[in-house]
Design an enzyme around this catalytic site. Structure first.
Site, short mmCIF file in Angstrom:
data_model
loop_
_atom_site.label_atom_id
_atom_site.label_comp_id
_atom_site.label_asym_id
_atom_site.label_seq_id
_atom_site.Cartn_x
_atom_site.Cartn_y
_atom_site.Cartn_z
N SER A 1 112.98 -27.95 42.13
CA SER A 1 113.12 -28.28 40.71
C SER A 1 112.46 -29.62 40.39
CB SER A 1 114.61 -28.33 40.34
OG SER A 1 114.78 -28.68 38.99
N ASP B 1 109.49 -17.23 39.54
CA ASP B 1 110.57 -17.74 40.40
C ASP B 1 110.74 -17.03 41.74
OD1 ASP B 1 112.69 -19.56 40.81
OD2 ASP B 1 114.15 -18.03 40.26
N LYS C 1 120.71 -14.91 41.64
CA LYS C 1 120.47 -15.52 42.94
C LYS C 1 121.18 -14.77 44.06
CE LYS C 1 117.67 -18.81 41.78
NZ LYS C 1 116.23 -18.66 42.13
N LYS D 1 106.47 -26.41 39.21
CA LYS D 1 106.18 -25.04 39.63
C LYS D 1 105.90 -24.11 38.44
CE LYS D 1 109.71 -23.05 41.61
NZ LYS D 1 110.33 -21.89 40.96
N THR D 2 106.79 -24.15 37.44
CA THR D 2 106.63 -23.28 36.29
C THR D 2 105.44 -23.71 35.43
OG1 THR D 2 108.97 -22.73 36.24
CG2 THR D 2 107.74 -22.36 34.22
N HIS E 1 110.73 -18.00 47.29
CA HIS E 1 111.16 -18.73 46.09
C HIS E 1 109.94 -19.47 45.56
CE1 HIS E 1 114.09 -21.80 44.11
NE2 HIS E 1 113.85 -20.78 43.32
N ARG F 1 125.41 -22.67 39.53
CA ARG F 1 125.95 -21.90 40.65
C ARG F 1 127.05 -22.69 41.40
NH1 ARG F 1 123.27 -21.53 44.65
NH2 ARG F 1 121.70 -23.12 44.20
N ARG G 1 119.69 -23.42 29.70
CA ARG G 1 118.67 -22.47 30.16
C ARG G 1 118.42 -21.37 29.15
NH1 ARG G 1 116.78 -22.19 35.42
NH2 ARG G 1 117.64 -23.75 36.84
#
Length: 525
Positions: free
Chosen positions: A232, A251, A195, A236-237, A214, A53, A315
């Site tokens: 990051s 997410d 986003k 989390k994932t 988030h 981004r 990604r």
């Protein structure tokens, strides 16, 4: 088809490819855009010079009444309506006279809170991307689809007038809240669309008393929902992917009167150094229908996931049904547990702490993790990172608005909140060791099955965390971080150093009109 052309506000539009199926979009991407197919059937594309981004190029129109709610600053930069109109005209000029892909989608699995969004682009794989990331409406809904928000993506053009307009660069991602539209130019990175809509959900929902978050989320067999917040690299994932629990999403989520719901219809995961043994679910999801971004592959389509020559931010996007154990309907009840994940490279935070509501609001606002920068050059000093609400870059409103709403929902639904350190123990990076995944999993499992509530707790000094004295098979010395350090004086010094970082970061939230003293729940040196 002529009716849709009339609604696009574009001149001399060519063929409109509206809501194409994935097979056709893949064919267009391969035939017209140089995309390749991997050995597992995924589409492989490159996003050009921008592989992430461009937050410095994000703007909101300064107009009434939205300007009364938007928190202006480095995250939300204002532009005039005149400048926005110039950007919009520039994008429409690029899109006019072209064959276009028009994709109509929902953001939000809850019918009471979802938004209908239309994406307009001249790139087939970008249309494929948003179909992966958002929720595809039923066929009958598409027949009379009326968008509540429209995104014009003109990635092939740039803004040559940015200097005279006082903007950051020739790239722009601009939002006109009053007109319910956004415009993108100068960057091919499709994550701007994902986003961008997340930012808008973070504007719309809280004004209706609903949370936009988030975080990842899953639900147990008994219907107990858990939320996992974290920046990051905090896990989390990984930690929300649990064979015993159904994944709601990885997410972005909302929390309305019905419970928790996924904003999206897919997942967007990093694949740098991906291997089948460590993340089998993601690895197995990379098949036909998935899109790999900026990866390196041989002539047979075999991907080298360790190759970061294009970017570290390689990604994959894929529909959520590429994961086996998912929650039907992508929504569940109100959360039983909320877990904040921090990878603390200072080695100060306990592996698990139970937070009061006030502490939850404080650490939610802090959004802390710590990373080790430049280790390949021998630099071993941890670097603290604070991102409000674990997603500051996507918050149009003031962060305290989200924290207060979280506190209200914790009270209303009697939610347990925990802080889990997935970072270092027994010392900072270079001296201590990384928290074992076994111990972290034990902490998470004890939260989810409720057994942690049977523990006897003690309160630490300075941070005043409530930590269990014993927890399953975890070494009790690990549970209280000071006990895990050999040099207690060094721990005290490092603890106070980190505490002061929290205190300094939090000064921006101290205002005379604040109705809650958030600092009372933070560390005291």
């Amino acid at each position: 088809m002529s009716n849709i052309k009339n609604t696009l506000s574009l001149e001399n539009v060519g063929t409109i490819y509206r809501n194409l199926d994935l097979d056709t979009l893949i064919d267009h991407a391969v035939e017209n855009e140089g995309a390749k197919i991997s050995s597992t059937g995924a589409l492989m594309i490159d996003t050009g010079i921008f592989t992430g981004r461009s937050p410095a190029d994000k703007y909101f129109v300064n107009a009434d009444p939205s300007n009364k709610y938007i928190a202006w600053g480095d995250v939300n930069k204002p532009i005039t309506k005149e400048i926005y109109t110039s950007l919009l005209d520039n994008s429409k000029k690029q899109l006019s006279g072209k064959d276009l892909y028009v994709t109509d989608l929902y953001c939000g699995a809850s019918a009471d809170s979802r938004k209908s969004v239309r994406f307009i682009t001249e790139i087939a794989w970008q249309a494929h991307f948003v179909k992966n990331m958002f929720i595809v409406p039923p066929k009958e809904d598409l027949e009379d689809f009326i968008p509540e928000f429209t995104v014009y993506n003109s990635c092939k053009t740039t803004n040559e007038n940015f200097e005279s307009q006082g903007l950051n660069s020739e790239v722009y991602v601009a939002f006109d809240v009053e007109e319910n539209e956004a415009v993108i130019g100068g960057t091919w990175y499709a994550g701007e669309m994902k986003k961008g809509i997340f930012s808008m959900m973070n504007y719309w929902l809280p004004l209706d008393g609903k949370m936009a978050m988030h975080c990842s989320a899953n639900v147990g067999e008994d219907g107990d929902t858990a939320l996992f917040f974290g920046l990051s690299g905090t896990g989390k994932t990984t930690l929300s992917t649990d064979p015993k629990r159904a994944l709601i999403g990885d997410d972005e989520h909302g929390w309305d009167n019905n419970g928790v719901f996924n904003f999206e219809g897919g997942c967007y995961a990093k694949v740098i150094d991906l291997d089948a043994s460590s993340e089998p679910e993601i690895f197995a999801a990379i098949k036909k229908g998935a899109i790999l971004e900026n990866v390196v592959a041989d002539e047979n389509g075999n991907v080298d996931y360790s190759n970061s020559s294009k970017t570290q931010n390689t990604r994959v996007s894929y529909p959520i049904d590429h994961i086996e154990n998912i929650q039907e309907g992508s929504q569940a009840g109100h959360p039983t547990n909320i877990i904040f994940l921090s990878a603390d490279a200072f080695g100060i935070l306990p592996p698990v702490s139970k937070l009061t509501k006030e502490q939850a609001m404080y650490y939610f606002l802090s959004g802390y993790t710590a990373k080790v920068a430049g280790t390949e050059r021998g630099v071993t000093e941890p670097t603290a990172t604070f991102s409000a609400c674990f997603g500051e870059a996507f918050l149009p409103l003031h962060p305290t608005d989200y924290a207060k709403l979280l506190g209200e929902k914790i009270d209303e639904h009697n939610v347990n909140v925990y802080l889990v350190n997935t970072g270092w123990t027994g010392g900072a990076y270079g001296t201590g060791k990384r928290m074992s995944i076994k111990d972290t999993r034990s902490c998470i499992n004890s939260i989810l099955d409720g057994s942690i509530l049977e523990s006897e707790f003690t309160t630490t000094k300075t941070f005043r965390f409530n930590v269990p004295k014993t927890l399953g098979t975890i070494d009790p010395k690990v549970l209280n971080p000071r006990d895990a350090w050999e040099d207690k004086d060094e721990f005290d010094k490092s603890r106070d150093q980190l505490a002061n970082m929290f205190i300094d970061n939090f000064k921006k939230y101290l205002t005379e009109d604040s109705d809650f003293d958030f600092t009372a729940a933070g560390p005291v040196v």
